[in-house]
Design a protein around this motif. Structure first.
Motif, PDB file in Angstrom:
ATOM      1  N   ARG A   1     -38.851 -92.942 -39.291  1.00  0.00           N
ATOM      2  CA  ARG A   1     -37.478 -92.490 -39.496  1.00  0.00           C
ATOM      3  C   ARG A   1     -37.205 -92.355 -40.994  1.00  0.00           C
ATOM      4  O   ARG A   1     -37.730 -93.154 -41.779  1.00  0.00           O
ATOM      5  CB  ARG A   1     -36.485 -93.494 -38.893  1.00  0.00           C
ATOM      6  CG  ARG A   1     -36.519 -93.562 -37.369  1.00  0.00           C
ATOM      7  CD  ARG A   1     -35.579 -94.661 -36.880  1.00  0.00           C
ATOM      8  NE  ARG A   1     -35.629 -94.812 -35.446  1.00  0.00           N
ATOM      9  CZ  ARG A   1     -34.849 -94.147 -34.588  1.00  0.00           C
ATOM     10  NH1 ARG A   1     -33.946 -93.313 -35.057  1.00  0.00           N
ATOM     11  NH2 ARG A   1     -34.947 -94.346 -33.301  1.00  0.00           N
TER      12      ARG A   1
ATOM     13  N   ARG B   1     -23.919 -90.259 -20.764  1.00  0.00           N
ATOM     14  CA  ARG B   1     -23.250 -91.211 -21.656  1.00  0.00           C
ATOM     15  C   ARG B   1     -21.880 -90.671 -22.044  1.00  0.00           C
ATOM     16  O   ARG B   1     -21.626 -89.464 -21.952  1.00  0.00           O
ATOM     17  CB  ARG B   1     -24.103 -91.450 -22.905  1.00  0.00           C
ATOM     18  CG  ARG B   1     -25.459 -92.057 -22.584  1.00  0.00           C
ATOM     19  CD  ARG B   1     -26.401 -92.029 -23.770  1.00  0.00           C
ATOM     20  NE  ARG B   1     -25.967 -92.880 -24.879  1.00  0.00           N
ATOM     21  CZ  ARG B   1     -26.716 -93.082 -25.976  1.00  0.00           C
ATOM     22  NH1 ARG B   1     -27.898 -92.485 -26.089  1.00  0.00           N
ATOM     23  NH2 ARG B   1     -26.275 -93.865 -26.944  1.00  0.00           N
TER      24      ARG B   1
ATOM     25  N   SER C   1     -17.912 -90.822 -26.691  1.00  0.00           N
ATOM     26  CA  SER C   1     -17.768 -91.775 -27.807  1.00  0.00           C
ATOM     27  C   SER C   1     -19.115 -92.218 -28.377  1.00  0.00           C
ATOM     28  O   SER C   1     -19.174 -92.798 -29.460  1.00  0.00           O
ATOM     29  CB  SER C   1     -16.984 -92.999 -27.354  1.00  0.00           C
ATOM     30  OG  SER C   1     -17.611 -93.620 -26.236  1.00  0.00           O
ATOM     31  N   ASP C   2     -20.207 -91.932 -27.662  1.00  0.00           N
ATOM     32  CA  ASP C   2     -21.541 -92.304 -28.151  1.00  0.00           C
ATOM     33  C   ASP C   2     -22.128 -91.268 -29.114  1.00  0.00           C
ATOM     34  O   ASP C   2     -23.222 -91.488 -29.660  1.00  0.00           O
ATOM     35  CB  ASP C   2     -22.513 -92.469 -26.968  1.00  0.00           C
ATOM     36  CG  ASP C   2     -22.417 -93.844 -26.332  1.00  0.00           C
ATOM     37  OD1 ASP C   2     -21.584 -94.659 -26.792  1.00  0.00           O
ATOM     38  OD2 ASP C   2     -23.163 -94.109 -25.368  1.00  0.00           O
TER      39      ASP C   2
ATOM     40  N   PRO D   1     -21.393 -90.328 -32.249  1.00  0.00           N
ATOM     41  CA  PRO D   1     -21.741 -90.799 -33.600  1.00  0.00           C
ATOM     42  C   PRO D   1     -22.987 -91.683 -33.620  1.00  0.00           C
ATOM     43  O   PRO D   1     -23.821 -91.562 -34.522  1.00  0.00           O
ATOM     44  CB  PRO D   1     -20.492 -91.590 -34.027  1.00  0.00           C
ATOM     45  CG  PRO D   1     -19.383 -91.023 -33.208  1.00  0.00           C
ATOM     46  CD  PRO D   1     -19.994 -90.679 -31.892  1.00  0.00           C
ATOM     47  N   LYS D   2     -23.138 -92.543 -32.614  1.00  0.00           N
ATOM     48  CA  LYS D   2     -24.295 -93.427 -32.554  1.00  0.00           C
ATOM     49  C   LYS D   2     -25.579 -92.618 -32.390  1.00  0.00           C
ATOM     50  O   LYS D   2     -26.580 -92.867 -33.072  1.00  0.00           O
ATOM     51  CB  LYS D   2     -24.131 -94.402 -31.391  1.00  0.00           C
ATOM     52  CG  LYS D   2     -25.300 -95.360 -31.224  1.00  0.00           C
ATOM     53  CD  LYS D   2     -25.090 -96.284 -30.032  1.00  0.00           C
ATOM     54  CE  LYS D   2     -26.294 -97.216 -29.849  1.00  0.00           C
ATOM     55  NZ  LYS D   2     -26.120 -98.089 -28.656  1.00  0.00           N
ATOM     56  N   ILE D   3     -25.544 -91.634 -31.497  1.00  0.00           N
ATOM     57  CA  ILE D   3     -26.727 -90.798 -31.268  1.00  0.00           C
ATOM     58  C   ILE D   3     -27.068 -90.007 -32.525  1.00  0.00           C
ATOM     59  O   ILE D   3     -28.241 -89.869 -32.899  1.00  0.00           O
ATOM     60  CB  ILE D   3     -26.485 -89.849 -30.079  1.00  0.00           C
ATOM     61  CG1 ILE D   3     -26.333 -90.648 -28.787  1.00  0.00           C
ATOM     62  CG2 ILE D   3     -27.632 -88.852 -29.953  1.00  0.00           C
ATOM     63  CD1 ILE D   3     -25.866 -89.820 -27.610  1.00  0.00           C
TER      64      ILE D   3
ATOM     65  N   ARG E   1     -26.543 -90.858 -35.596  1.00  0.00           N
ATOM     66  CA  ARG E   1     -27.180 -91.775 -36.539  1.00  0.00           C
ATOM     67  C   ARG E   1     -28.633 -92.017 -36.142  1.00  0.00           C
ATOM     68  O   ARG E   1     -29.533 -92.032 -36.981  1.00  0.00           O
ATOM     69  CB  ARG E   1     -26.430 -93.111 -36.569  1.00  0.00           C
ATOM     70  CG  ARG E   1     -25.031 -93.029 -37.134  1.00  0.00           C
ATOM     71  CD  ARG E   1     -25.059 -92.805 -38.630  1.00  0.00           C
ATOM     72  NE  ARG E   1     -23.717 -92.654 -39.166  1.00  0.00           N
ATOM     73  CZ  ARG E   1     -23.439 -92.220 -40.379  1.00  0.00           C
ATOM     74  NH1 ARG E   1     -24.444 -91.882 -41.185  1.00  0.00           N
ATOM     75  NH2 ARG E   1     -22.202 -92.091 -40.794  1.00  0.00           N
ATOM     76  N   GLU E   2     -28.865 -92.209 -34.849  1.00  0.00           N
ATOM     77  CA  GLU E   2     -30.229 -92.436 -34.369  1.00  0.00           C
ATOM     78  C   GLU E   2     -31.126 -91.243 -34.689  1.00  0.00           C
ATOM     79  O   GLU E   2     -32.329 -91.408 -34.907  1.00  0.00           O
ATOM     80  CB  GLU E   2     -30.215 -92.682 -32.854  1.00  0.00           C
ATOM     81  CG  GLU E   2     -29.572 -94.007 -32.451  1.00  0.00           C
ATOM     82  CD  GLU E   2     -29.365 -94.113 -30.948  1.00  0.00           C
ATOM     83  OE1 GLU E   2     -29.566 -93.082 -30.248  1.00  0.00           O
ATOM     84  OE2 GLU E   2     -29.004 -95.209 -30.472  1.00  0.00           O
ATOM     85  N   GLN E   3     -30.526 -90.063 -34.728  1.00  0.00           N
ATOM     86  CA  GLN E   3     -31.302 -88.856 -34.985  1.00  0.00           C
ATOM     87  C   GLN E   3     -31.325 -88.476 -36.464  1.00  0.00           C
ATOM     88  O   GLN E   3     -31.733 -87.367 -36.820  1.00  0.00           O
ATOM     89  CB  GLN E   3     -30.771 -87.713 -34.121  1.00  0.00           C
ATOM     90  CG  GLN E   3     -30.960 -87.996 -32.632  1.00  0.00           C
ATOM     91  CD  GLN E   3     -30.604 -86.826 -31.750  1.00  0.00           C
ATOM     92  OE1 GLN E   3     -30.065 -85.827 -32.213  1.00  0.00           O
ATOM     93  NE2 GLN E   3     -30.896 -86.951 -30.468  1.00  0.00           N
TER      94      GLN E   3
ATOM     95  N   ASP F   1     -25.247 -90.026 -44.639  1.00  0.00           N
ATOM     96  CA  ASP F   1     -23.904 -90.009 -45.223  1.00  0.00           C
ATOM     97  C   ASP F   1     -23.832 -89.008 -46.372  1.00  0.00           C
ATOM     98  O   ASP F   1     -22.826 -88.324 -46.547  1.00  0.00           O
ATOM     99  CB  ASP F   1     -23.532 -91.412 -45.727  1.00  0.00           C
ATOM    100  CG  ASP F   1     -23.353 -92.401 -44.588  1.00  0.00           C
ATOM    101  OD1 ASP F   1     -22.833 -91.996 -43.527  1.00  0.00           O
ATOM    102  OD2 ASP F   1     -23.761 -93.568 -44.746  1.00  0.00           O
TER     103      ASP F   1
ATOM    104  N   VAL G   1     -20.259 -84.628 -34.587  1.00  0.00           N
ATOM    105  CA  VAL G   1     -19.514 -85.894 -34.643  1.00  0.00           C
ATOM    106  C   VAL G   1     -18.024 -85.621 -34.776  1.00  0.00           C
ATOM    107  O   VAL G   1     -17.184 -86.232 -34.096  1.00  0.00           O
ATOM    108  CB  VAL G   1     -20.030 -86.771 -35.804  1.00  0.00           C
ATOM    109  CG1 VAL G   1     -19.103 -87.965 -36.027  1.00  0.00           C
ATOM    110  CG2 VAL G   1     -21.448 -87.246 -35.515  1.00  0.00           C
TER     111      VAL G   1
END
Length: 605
Positions: free
Chosen positions: A115, A382, A385-386, A388-390, A392-394, A398, A419
């Motif tokens: 990553r 899912r 609301s998930d 933003p999390k996904i 970030r995972e991808q 920032d 997002v």
């Protein structure tokens, strides 16, 4: 009917000939008539001529035109198709499986990286490998050959990807398009008999778009040609915009040096654009270098190009949408209009703005790109609301560093947009969110305004062309840090301008591009007091527009866009002459709505 310079080219049936063909100058007509004349005069038989193009579509068009001129039997093909045919005929072990795209194997290889590099677009990795292979740089030579070139991922990782790609390809018995050319070169270097047969078969060569030839292609052409000079090279160094693949205009520009007796012909009569568009484009010519070509118009006069600055990207997009609506009202089909961008990262702004205005679009679609496809795949089952999390995972960052490749910048921008869209959408299921996105960003199956990068627009033409975000760090790109790369950015702009037949609009809302000064465009933004959303005059005009739109059964944007209403409030015109000077109020709208607008303004004064 051919013009004088086209006729000179057609009559020059023996080489070497260098045709410097400006944008819209009828080069395909010229070279097909020349090939036909080579056969008609007996200089060569049709089966002794090899005409090389860069796409199968262009090869098919050339073949069709030649057949229409009564000259069947000329081999028209790409470099790769010609090389493949020769390998299948001469090689002891001809290539079997041809890898149509590098994306799939590189996606698998990319997934093995740490990553955040594992999510980098496979197309960026493919472009880097092509950069090397088109320069005949092997994995063992890759690091030492980089110079000031920056890979899309750290050098050690890119070398690992390149080596692994070549290993997997070899293990599975695949070859890619660059391999076809390299294998053909090696075949001819090792087998003089095969080389002599090819040279005996093809006595004359025509190469279209010669400014886009790279070292690998030029090397194969040199093998075909040998010490002969029966070459017709056709191109325009002003439209050389593929350095990232290894292409260079130097092969075209060096023709007179390689062949001192070459006939050099300049095609400068333009059959595409109005005098006003060409005068605008020709302002760049003194800085384009190379072989000077100043395009001359053959079409009737048209409107002057529009060049305008805006205080925000939203107002800029609004103005573009409004202009599209106005031109459509005047009879210009949506399919005859195009908005061009330096990178796909900017297209989503206009997809959304056009969708909100009820205008169909086609081309660079957000939902068809890597970021959306990967994120929405991971979102299945899912909640929204998930998102933003996904993201970030991808690998959503920032701060996007300058060194990232263009496709990765596009992916980062797309992730950030998804997002924001999820936050605006609120609660809901993945399926509902996808339906919402498709409503705003779905394609229209070949209908609507074209959304294209400058690169994808090359070779195309449109009645109306819009060039938004003509700003520093956009065009020229923030990645362009050398004189050579800046020169290519300038050529990109030239290509963009010369796509327009009649209507050309350039806009910006950030720091104006240095190229605007070269175009002699005034870039100082006029001082203007911003109009507040609740300004009484602004609200009055919006109510008038809504009532008018309902009465005429038209979308509100067709009457006037918000940016135009705001400008009317700022200027407070008291006569038709003053109203006519407001950007966005053309003659047709002045005639239709001028008196009503002035009356509304007077009543609210």
């Amino acid at each position: 009917m051919l013009n004088d310079e086209q006729q000179r080219a057609v009559e020059a049936v023996r080489g070497p000939v260098c045709i410097l063909a400006g944008a819209g100058s009828g080069k395909t007509t010229t070279i097909t008539h020349r090939v036909a004349n080579q056969v008609a005069t007996g200089a060569f038989r049709s089966d002794e001529i090899l005409a090389v193009t860069f796409t199968d579509k262009a090869a098919g068009e050339m073949r069709g035109r030649l057949e229409g001129l009564g000259v069947p039997g000329v081999r028209c093909s790409t470099f790769h198709a010609a090389a493949l045919g020769q390998l299948r005929f001469f090689a002891a072990e001809p290539p079997g499986k041809i890898l149509a795209s590098k994306a799939l194997p590189l996606r698998y290889i990319g997934n093995t990286l740490r990553r955040p590099y594992r999510f980098r677009p496979a197309a960026d990795l493919a472009t880097e490998i092509e950069w090397a292979k088109n320069r005949r740089i092997s994995p063992s030579e890759y690091v030492s050959s980089l110079g000031d070139h920056e890979p899309p991922i750290p050098t050690d990782l890119m070398l690992r990807v390149y080596r692994e790609y070549e290993r997997r390809k070899s293990d599975q018995g695949w070859v890619d398009f660059e391999d076809l050319l390299e294998l053909a070169i090696r075949l001819f270097d090792a087998d003089e008999g095969a080389l002599n047969q090819v040279r005996g078969r093809y006595q004359a060569f025509t190469v279209d778009e010669y400014q886009d030839v790279n070292l690998l292609q030029q090397t194969l052409l040199d093998r075909w040609l040998g010490d002969r000079d029966e070459l017709c090279a056709v191109g325009d160094d002003y439209q050389s915009i593929y350095a990232f693949t290894g292409a260079s205009p130097e092969h075209l520009l060096a023709m007179p040096e390689r062949f001192p007796h070459a006939m050099v012909i300049r095609l400068e009569d333009n059959y595409r654009s109005t005098p006003e568009v060409l005068e605008f484009a020709n302002r760049l010519v003194p800085r384009l270098g190379g072989a000077e070509k100043v395009l001359r118009a053959t079409r009737a006069e048209g409107p002057d190009p529009i060049a305008r600055s805006f205080s925000t990207p939203e107002l800029e997009a609004g103005f573009v949408v409004e202009r599209i609506g106005a031109l459509h009202e005047e009879g210009v089909a949506h399919e005859e209009m195009a908005i061009l961008f330096r990178t796909n990262a900017r297209s989503a702004d206009y997809e959304e703005a056009l969708s909100e205005a009820g205008i169909p679009s086609q081309g660079a679609a957000l939902l068809a790109r890597d970021a959306a496809k990967q994120l929405l795949k991971a979102l299945r089952g899912r909640p929204v609301s998930d998102v933003p999390k996904i993201a970030r995972e991808q690998g959503l960052l920032d701060v996007v560093p300058d060194r990232l490749g263009e496709r990765e910048v596009t992916r980062q921008n797309d992730l950030a947009r998804l997002v924001r869209l999820a936050a605006d959408y609120g609660e809901g299921s993945a399926a509902e969110f996808v339906a919402y996105l498709e409503e705003h960003f779905g394609s229209h199956a070949g209908r609507g305004v074209h959304l294209l990068t400058y690169h994808r627009a090359k070779g195309l033409e449109f009645e109306a062309v819009f060039l938004p975000r003509l700003e520093e760090r956009e065009l020229p790109s923030k990645l362009s840090k050398t004189a050579e790369s800046l020169a290519e950015e300038r050529r990109l702009l030239y290509v963009g301008v010369t796509r327009a037949k009649r209507h050309l609009t350039v806009t910006w809302s950030g720091k104006p591009s240095r190229f605007l000064a070269e175009l002699d465009v005034e870039t100082r933004a006029p001082a203007a007091k911003p109009v507040e959303p609740d300004d009484p005059a602004y609200e009055t005009l919006k109510r008038w527009r809504l009532e008018t739109a309902k009465a005429e059964e038209k979308p509100a944007y067709v009457i006037f866009h918000n940016s135009t209403l705001a400008e009317i409030v700022r200027r407070a015109p008291r006569s038709r002459e003053e109203l006519a000077a407001v950007p966005g109020v053309g003659p047709a709208k002045l005639e239709r709505y001028g008196d009503q607008l002035l009356a509304v303004l007077a009543a609210g004064a």
